[in-house]
Design a protein around this motif. Structure first.
Motif, PDB file in Angstrom:
ATOM      1  N   MET A 100       1.014  -1.059  -0.045  1.00  0.00           N
ATOM      2  CA  MET A 100       0.151   0.152  -0.080  1.00  0.00           C
ATOM      3  C   MET A 100       0.872   0.603   0.132  1.00  0.00           C
ATOM      4  O   MET A 100       1.757   1.521   0.745  1.00  0.00           O
ATOM      5  CB  MET A 100      -0.653   0.235   1.044  1.00  0.00           C
ATOM      6  N   PRO A 101       0.810   2.218  -0.906  1.00  0.00           N
ATOM      7  CA  PRO A 101       1.554   3.055  -0.911  1.00  0.00           C
ATOM      8  C   PRO A 101       1.292   4.029   0.088  1.00  0.00           C
ATOM      9  O   PRO A 101      -0.004   4.006   0.447  1.00  0.00           O
ATOM     10  CB  PRO A 101       1.842   4.075  -2.270  1.00  0.00           C
ATOM     11  N   LEU A 102       2.045   5.313   0.826  1.00  0.00           N
ATOM     12  CA  LEU A 102       1.768   5.654   1.909  1.00  0.00           C
ATOM     13  C   LEU A 102       2.423   7.261   1.515  1.00  0.00           C
ATOM     14  O   LEU A 102       3.243   7.152   1.070  1.00  0.00           O
ATOM     15  CB  LEU A 102       1.722   5.525   2.958  1.00  0.00           C
ATOM     16  N   GLY A 103       1.583   8.317   1.720  1.00  0.00           N
ATOM     17  CA  GLY A 103       2.133  10.165   1.496  1.00  0.00           C
ATOM     18  C   GLY A 103       1.865  11.072   2.717  1.00  0.00           C
ATOM     19  O   GLY A 103       0.630  10.659   3.295  1.00  0.00           O
ATOM     20  N   LEU A 104       1.932  12.016   1.939  1.00  0.00           N
ATOM     21  CA  LEU A 104       1.495  12.699   2.655  1.00  0.00           C
ATOM     22  C   LEU A 104       0.012  13.663   1.405  1.00  0.00           C
ATOM     23  O   LEU A 104      -0.346  13.351   0.819  1.00  0.00           O
ATOM     24  CB  LEU A 104       2.104  14.492   2.610  1.00  0.00           C
ATOM     25  N   ASP A 105      -1.333  13.717   2.598  1.00  0.00           N
ATOM     26  CA  ASP A 105      -2.683  13.628   1.944  1.00  0.00           C
ATOM     27  C   ASP A 105      -2.415  14.873   1.187  1.00  0.00           C
ATOM     28  O   ASP A 105      -2.359  16.019   1.906  1.00  0.00           O
ATOM     29  CB  ASP A 105      -3.671  13.630   3.192  1.00  0.00           C
ATOM     30  N   ALA A 106      -2.580  14.886   0.553  1.00  0.00           N
ATOM     31  CA  ALA A 106      -3.110  16.296  -0.476  1.00  0.00           C
ATOM     32  C   ALA A 106      -3.648  17.092   0.619  1.00  0.00           C
ATOM     33  O   ALA A 106      -3.924  18.489   0.454  1.00  0.00           O
ATOM     34  CB  ALA A 106      -3.099  16.502  -2.296  1.00  0.00           C
ATOM     35  N   PRO A 107      -5.303  17.041   0.639  1.00  0.00           N
ATOM     36  CA  PRO A 107      -6.639  18.063   0.881  1.00  0.00           C
ATOM     37  C   PRO A 107      -6.302  18.579   2.331  1.00  0.00           C
ATOM     38  O   PRO A 107      -6.531  19.490   2.287  1.00  0.00           O
ATOM     39  CB  PRO A 107      -7.443  17.453   0.785  1.00  0.00           C
TER      40      PRO A 107
END
Length: 545
Positions: A100-107
């Motif tokens: 599962m890719p994880l990163g900073l949430d844009a909204p």
């Protein structure tokens, strides 16, 4: 042993090592790594651009205090997801598992920059009179505390995510985040892209060609990476030739900014400062939980069955770690797991992304990249994210509820207008109160826009849920939703009449603010009564001959 046997054994060992490397790192992992890294870079770039460029926030605080902890949360979350994927691959005895890719949430990252951190800094500095350094530290502590609040909220909701989905219609959940996508993630970056049109539009066009048009690129290059490279080449090539005028800034020497994201107690000083922003922070956490449920389901449909609760708990843990270590933007699992699986990515792409982002925050090269590249180079991916979120809001919502999704956009539009008009959170209370009385036809236009935009995420949920109930013929439920809106308005959770958009007790308001609060709350109550009476009429008609 004969010498040729030694040579055969050596070749066999080299072949085995090459096979292990090929399984660990494939071409799909390389593509996934570049796509996920550029996605995170674009969000970090927006945070820096908004805080430093719009609000005048001290750059060193952003790069040496906020970035390290924020990036460390990405590292922790991706390592946890990599471990989960490895366990799944071992349990099912297959190598085609995609992490599962994880990163900073844009909204929520963009929302934190534009709706929380930026206005708070200006408020501390200009209204409260703190010097820039002190105001910046207070804002940083507010950001840390906000992440801790959202992380704890997500942790609790991880055990009740299905219950939330059951009682809040999809149009309310997705419509509210689609409003953020339309106005904050899509429109604002699009303006930045078109401020440097030759550079920005080229990058945006490639993103649309590759990711929406599904067009093929040379060497199977990821669309995000191709757009990034083309826009960067145009910027530096045209800029060095003097064709971009003052928009071009020659790269400055990179600085070595070493900052360890050590755990601290600074977030505790920021906890009292989060109270006015709870109407934003709690919906931010709720949306991430719902998003985590949705991405788990999408991964399951693609063939990788991750326990939803584990996905949510890992997400909340990485957000908490980021907050305690100085971060200001929450992490989230990305909805593109099936897309990464389709490009051949497996597990190592999330490990490499986590290491690149996490170490970049520690050693400072993330801030160097963000400072070197204009936002027009990084922004196209955000426009694509906005388009994807909005498209999903309509596709994942029953067609008959499409009108409810549209209604959810209006409060977000009001919030954007308030930002562009000059955020009232930076205006002194007396001047703000005067806005309500400068029109003979009722509440002034500016004040109406501001009040509609305050608490816009929860307002969008309420409005969309109300329309869904009307469409489904559940008028008494619609009336109950309106009564909830009336109660929330009394306390400023939605339609706050304070400059900061914060919550309050109804008895604590003075001057012309209390009557305005009363009018908005009464509006919901009156409409609730009308809808309830209509439900009685409908019931009588249905039961009659």
């Amino acid at each position: 042993m004969p010498p040729w046997n030694n040579g055969m054994a050596a070749r066999r060992d080299r072949a085995m090592r090459a096979e292990v490397r090929s399984r660990w790192l494939s071409g799909g992992d390389v593509n996934g790594f570049f796509g996920l890294v550029v996605d995170n870079l674009s969000i970090l770039g927006f945070i820096a651009t908004a805080l430093i460029g719009i609000y005048g926030f001290p750059a060193e605080i952003v790069f040496t205090r906020m970035f390290p902890g924020t990036a460390f949360g990405v590292l922790v979350g991706n390592l946890i997801y990599a471990r989960m994927a490895a366990n799944l691959a071992r349990r099912e005895n297959r190598e085609t598992v995609t992490a599962m890719p994880l990163g900073l949430d844009a909204p929520t990252s963009i929302g934190m920059a534009l709706l929380v951190l930026g206005p708070a800094y200006v408020g501390f500095h200009e209204r409260a009179g703190y010097d820039p350094a002190t105001a910046a530290i207070m804002t940083w502590q507010l950001g840390m505390a906000s992440l801790v609040v959202m992380g704890l909220f997500k942790f609790v909701l991880s055990f009740f995510g299905d219950l939330v989905q059951k009682h809040v219609p999809r149009a309310g959940l997705l419509g509210s985040i689609a409003g953020i996508a339309l106005m904050l993630i899509g429109f604002l970056p699009l303006v930045e892209i078109l401020r440097m049109p030759v550079v920005g539009l080229a990058g945006l066009g490639i993103v649309l060609y590759a990711l929406i048009g599904k067009g093929r690129l040379p060497f199977a290059m990821p669309g995000v990476l191709a757009a990034f490279l083309v826009a960067a080449l145009l910027y530096f090539g045209l800029g060095a030739g003097g064709l971009l005028g003052s928009a071009y800034h020659a790269p400055a020497p990179w600085q070595f900014r070493f900052a360890l994201p050590l755990p601290g107690t600074g977030f505790m000083d920021g906890l009292p400062l989060t109270i006015p922003y709870l109407p934003l922070l709690l919906p931010f956490g709720l949306l991430m939980v719902v998003g985590g449920i949705n991405v788990s389901e999408s991964a399951r449909a693609a063939g990788d069955d991750y326990p939803t609760r584990n996905i949510l708990l890992a997400e909340s843990f990485s957000t908490l770690i980021a907050g305690v270590c100085g971060g200001v933007a929450q992490t989230t699992p990305y909805i593109g797991q099936p897309a990464y699986k389709a490009m051949g990515a497996r597990i190592s792409y999330v490990v490499l992304t986590g290491l690149f982002i996490g170490l970049g925050g520690i050693f400072g090269y993330l801030s160097d990249i963000v400072e070197t590249l204009p936002f027009a180079v990084l922004a196209p991916i955000l426009v694509f994210v906005a388009i994807s979120i909005m498209t999903q809001a309509f596709e994942a919502t029953p067609a008959r509820h499409a009108a409810a999704v549209v209604v959810a956009f209006f409060p977000a539009i009001a919030r954007l207008l308030a930002i562009k008009l000059g955020d009232p959170a930076i205006v002194d209370a007396a001047r703000f109160e005067g806005l309500f009385n400068d029109s003979s036809r009722g509440i002034s236009e500016v004040a109406t826009i501001v009040v509609l935009g305050n608490g816009f995420i929860i307002t969008s949920m309420i409005w969309a849920s109300f329309v869904v109930a009307l469409i489904d013929g559940r008028l008494r439920r619609a009336a109950a939703i309106l009564l909830l809106g009336a109660v929330l308005t009394l306390f400023g959770v939605i339609h706050s009449v304070l400059p900061s958009g914060g919550v309050y007790l109804p008895t604590g308001l003075a001057g012309s603010l209390r009557p305005i609060m009363g009018q908005f709350s009464a509006a919901y109550a009156v409409l609730a009564l009308l809808v309830f009476l209509l439900s009685l009429q409908r019931a009588g008609r249905n039961q009659g001959p």
